[in-house]
Every structure is written in structure tokens, then in C-alpha cells.
Design an enzyme around this catalytic site. Structure first.
Site, PDB file in Angstrom:
ATOM      1  CG  HIS A   1      -1.988   1.034   1.331  1.00 48.50           C
ATOM      2  ND1 HIS A   1      -2.354   1.747   2.320  1.00 48.50           N
ATOM      3  CD2 HIS A   1      -2.730   1.475   0.575  1.00 48.50           C
ATOM      4  CE1 HIS A   1      -3.164   2.662   2.093  1.00 48.50           C
ATOM      5  NE2 HIS A   1      -3.586   2.287   0.840  1.00 48.50           N
TER       6      HIS A   1
ATOM      7  CG  HIS B   1      -2.597   9.155  -1.151  1.00 49.25           C
ATOM      8  ND1 HIS B   1      -3.718   9.926  -0.263  1.00 49.25           N
ATOM      9  CD2 HIS B   1      -3.205   8.106  -1.535  1.00 49.25           C
ATOM     10  CE1 HIS B   1      -4.668   9.463  -0.064  1.00 49.25           C
ATOM     11  NE2 HIS B   1      -4.675   8.155  -0.801  1.00 49.25           N
TER      12      HIS B   1
END
Length: 451
Positions: free
Chosen positions: A66, A108
Site C-alpha cells: 500500500h 497520493h
């Protein structure tokens, strides 16, 4: 992974010892420099599994790092990706945004202040601004206002230093990576990519669509087919439908825990994420995607005191529709686990940050038949899955004919997933690592198994 490292992780997961043991297992000195030039790409042989294979060629879910090993290094850096691969990740997740000169880079968010030192650069002070991104106002510095050359002057930093002081120790050591650099690292180290197109409708609205440069970059490195170790994911629907017509690479529709895809909201479409995980909604997704990505609570809900409730039928329904199921995000800390998997003294002020029974939680997810697991520390996930496999082999099982969907253009979803090895170490749906060196390069043993 060296056997002593994996053995140490297994011992930690089994015994619930201090979390520091996990972090100490991955010294930076054990890894090759992330700035090393990539070797020339050498096409590998085509490996085609038997019929009905899922994306888990060794009968266990793939481990997806992740944002890299984001528990241990600043997220979306080559440091984080490299460590993730070294500790057992099958795939590394990279979230892609665009620069002003239309180069795809990994962040992100397109806003830079939380993950870089941009605020410390007086030459960019005037670029701080407020924008409306996907219907919400944001203030800061944005990737689309910088050229790649300008972004290269920034340095990455840990987004949550209070929660991850060990990662924050690496602040300033790496820069924002480009998609080209990430692909080269993945192929050199033998991993796949799980790529998220971030806020794609926003970037399309400002003349910087993500789809074309994404596919062009992957194609330059030989990744353009459903048999390649690439997934492309999105929380929106429109760009996945666009990609469905443009590529054979596997697509994953991400489903948030609440709300609706922004592109549907903007179009006045009343459908929500809840609608998308009904059997009818999953059948609709299967028209343009190969799988769904969901938070674990959509599979195992939690009650008011944090204890898990009976599992839903989502995995079974998705497999019936021919879809893979990737779940996010498994973390080892007590505060991130269902209550029955927490360990230690609740009176300890560190209780929520101490490790719980991650292996038990992974075993439950495996038993439900998930095809992939996102983890902030892929070493924990890999060791936990190894422990589950060793102690409860029945929990790690094939996902069935519906669990390995691939897509042919204009055709219905089928259940065969092939593997094509591209480059010196690139893997397909699963390659078992062999840490032995052969001719100076990592040797991998790729098993082709028929279910």
C-alpha cells in the site's frame, strides 16, 4: 526474502512481541541503492497457467504494498517501493498524478504540502493557492502547477510523522518518482504494479488526462496485456470504462466505504458505492473491469465495540460475477484490527499501536477467498500469510473459477489468467522468491500450477 528475516517476522506474528522487531528486520543497508541504473530489459518467456487459475498462482492472496512499504518509509518513494519488494510484496501500489508538463508521478494527493518539503522553498511560495478538486476546496501547492524539473527540487517526507516516527527518519532522502522509474524498479526487482489513477476526471478537466500517458509508458516496457503483472484501479467509473476500450490490462473498480464515485455525482447519477457492491452492481462492473477493491469492513463489518460481525456475501457475489476481490488495508496494530484480534493490556497507553494477531485476521480474510491484500507493511502480510499457510492450510484456498477474471476486448469475462515474464525479474500473477543469487541477479522460481 532471507530466511532469517521471514523467520523473525513469523515469530513476531506468532508471539505478538514488540513491533520494533519488525522494523529492525529491514535495515536499509541490506538493499541495493534505489538510484542504481536499470539494466537493459530482456523479454522473457510466456508462461500460461492451466484453466481456471486465479490471480493467486500459489493458492494464496497476492500481497500489494500500500503506497510501498508505507509503514516504514515515506509513501510513494522509491525507498518505500524497493523495501516493499524486498520484504515480500507481489505488487507495489502507486497513485499517479500529473505534472504541468504532463509527466505522471507518484503522489497520493496532487496537493504537495503534506508529503514534500515544498513549504520550505521560498521560490515556490507564490504558487500556494486554493482550488476546488472533485467538488472540495483544497489549499496548498499542486503537482499540475509544477514541471517535472521543478518537482525534482523537492524532497519527500512522511505524511504522519507522529504515527510513523521511524518512517519520518527518512524524510528528505528521496524525491518524487516518475512512473518510468517505478516501472524500471518493478521489472528489475521482479514485482508487479497496482496503479491508481488519482482524481482522473479532475485531471481530464484541466487538459492533463491520465490514461494516454499511463498506457504509453507501460507499453514502452512491454506491459500492455491481461497476462502482464499490472492492475489499473480507480474510485471513479468513467476512466475505467475509457480504459476498457483502450487496453487489455486488468482493471479494478475501487469501492469506498461510503459515498459515490465523483464522476457519477458530477453527472447527477444517483448510484452509490453501496449500489455497486450488490449482485446487480457487481455484474455491471464486470462489463468493464476485472475486479473490485474494497475496504475490509465491506467484507467483515464491525459492531459498535469494534468486534467483527458475520461476513457479507460480497466475495462470493463478486466471484460469481467473474471479478477478483482485493481488500484494503491490513495493518498489524491493535487499533487497526477487529477487537477479537487485538492483543495486550488495554491499560497500556501504547495499546492501540502495539501489534495484534495480524496472522489471525489474515487467515480469516484468506478463508473468505479474497484474491489480494493491501498492506502498509508487506513484510508483515507476507509472513502472516506464510504462517496461515503453515498452520491452517485449509484457510488458504483457490478462489474458484470466478476468482481470476481477465478480459478480452469486446468479449465476456473469462476465468483464465496468464503470466508473462518481462525483463530480468518481472513476475506475473505470482512468483515464489528464491533468495539465492545466480550470475549476480536474483533467481526466481515461477511455478505454473493447475488448480
Amino acid at each position: 526474502m532471507p530466511s532469517r528475516t521471514r523467520g523473525g517476522l513469523l515469530a513476531v506474528l506468532a508471539g505478538g512481541t514488540a513491533f520494533a522487531a519488525l522494523y529492525g528486520a529491514h535495515p536499509a543497508s541490506d538493499r541495493p541503492p534505489v538510484t542504481a541504473p536499470a539494466p537493459a530489459l530482456v523479454p522473457g518467456p510466456a508462461l500460461v497457467p492451466g484453466p481456471g487459475r486465479s490471480a493467486c498462482a500459489d493458492r494464496k492472496p497476492i500481497v500489494i504494498a500500500h503506497r510501498g512499504a508505507s509503514a516504514l518509509r515515506p509513501e510513494h518513494t522509491l525507498l518505500a517501493y524497493d523495501l516493499a519488494i524486498g520484504t515480500g510484496a507481489d505488487y507495489i501500489e502507486c497513485d499517479l498524478v500529473s505534472t504541468r508538463d504532463h509527466v505522471l508521478v507518484a503522489r497520493h494527493e496532487n496537493e504537495l504540502s503534506q508529503t514534500t518539503d515544498v513549504a520550505l522553498h521560498p521560490e515556490f511560495a507564490a504558487r500556494r493557492t486554493t482550488k476546488v478538486v472533485n467538488g472540495r476546496p483544497r489549499t496548498g501547492w499542486f503537482t499540475e502547477d509544477f514541471t517535472l524539473a521543478e518537482l525534482r527540487t523537492l524532497r519527500a517526507r512522511e505524511r504522519c510523522p507522529g504515527q510513523r516516527p521511524g518512517s519520518a527518519a527518512y524524510d528528505g532522502l528521496d524525491r518524487i518518482p516518475t512512473l518510468d522509474e517505478i516501472v524500471r524498479l518493478a521489472q528489475r526487482r521482479g514485482a508487479g504494479l497496482h496503479i491508481e489513477t488519482k482524481i482522473p476526471s479532475y485531471f481530464a478537466s484541466i487538459g492533463l488526462p491520465l490514461e494516454e500517458p499511463l498506457l504509453a509508458t507501460l507499453a514502452r516496457y512491454g506491459w500492455d496485456d491481461a497476462t502482464d503483472p499490472v492492475f489499473i484501479q480507480s474510485f471513479e467509473t468513467g476512466n475505467l470504462k475509457k480504459l476498457h476500450a483502450m487496453t487489455r490490462l486488468r482493471l479494478i473498480q475501487f469501492v469506498a466505504d461510503a459515498g459515490a464515485p465523483y464522476d457519477l455525482v458530477a453527472a447527477g447519477d444517483p448510484r452509490t458505492y453501496d449500489d455497486m457492491v450488490t449482485p446487480a452492481g457487481l455484474r455491471e462492473i464486470a462489463r468493464y473491469a476485472d475486479g473490485v477493491g474494497v475496504v475490509t469492513r465491506r467484507i467483515v463489518p464491525r459492531g459498535p465495540h469494534g468486534r467483527s460481525l458475520p461476513s457479507t456475501s460480497l466475495v462470493t457475489d463478486a466471484h460469481a460475477a467473474g471479478l477478483l476481490v482485493h481488500v484494503s488495508t491490513v495493518r498489524a496494530q491493535n487499533g487497526r484490527l477487529p477487537a477479537e484480534y487485538r492483543r495486550g493490556d488495554r491499560r497500556d497507553p501504547r495499546y492501540r499501536s502495539l501489534p495484534g494477531d495480524a496472522a489471525g485476521w489474515l487467515g480469516r480474510l484468506c478463508g473468505l477467498g479474497v484474491d489480494g491484500i493491501f498492506a502498509d507493511d508487506p513484510g508483515v502480510a507476507r509472513a502472516g500469510l506464510d504462517l496461515v499457510r503453515a498452520t491452517h492450510p485449509a484457510a488458504v484456498r483457490p478462489t474458484g473459477a470466478g476468482g481470476g477474471a481477465t478480459r478480452a476486448a469486446g468479449a465476456a469475462v473469462t476465468s483464465d489468467v496468464g503470466v508473462r515474464v518481462t525483463g530480468t525479474g518481472a513476475s506475473g500473477t505470482r512468483a515464489d522468491e528464491d533468495p539465492l543469487k545466480s550470475g549476480g541477479s536474483l533467481r526466481r522460481r515461477v511455478d505454473t500450477i493447475t488448480a
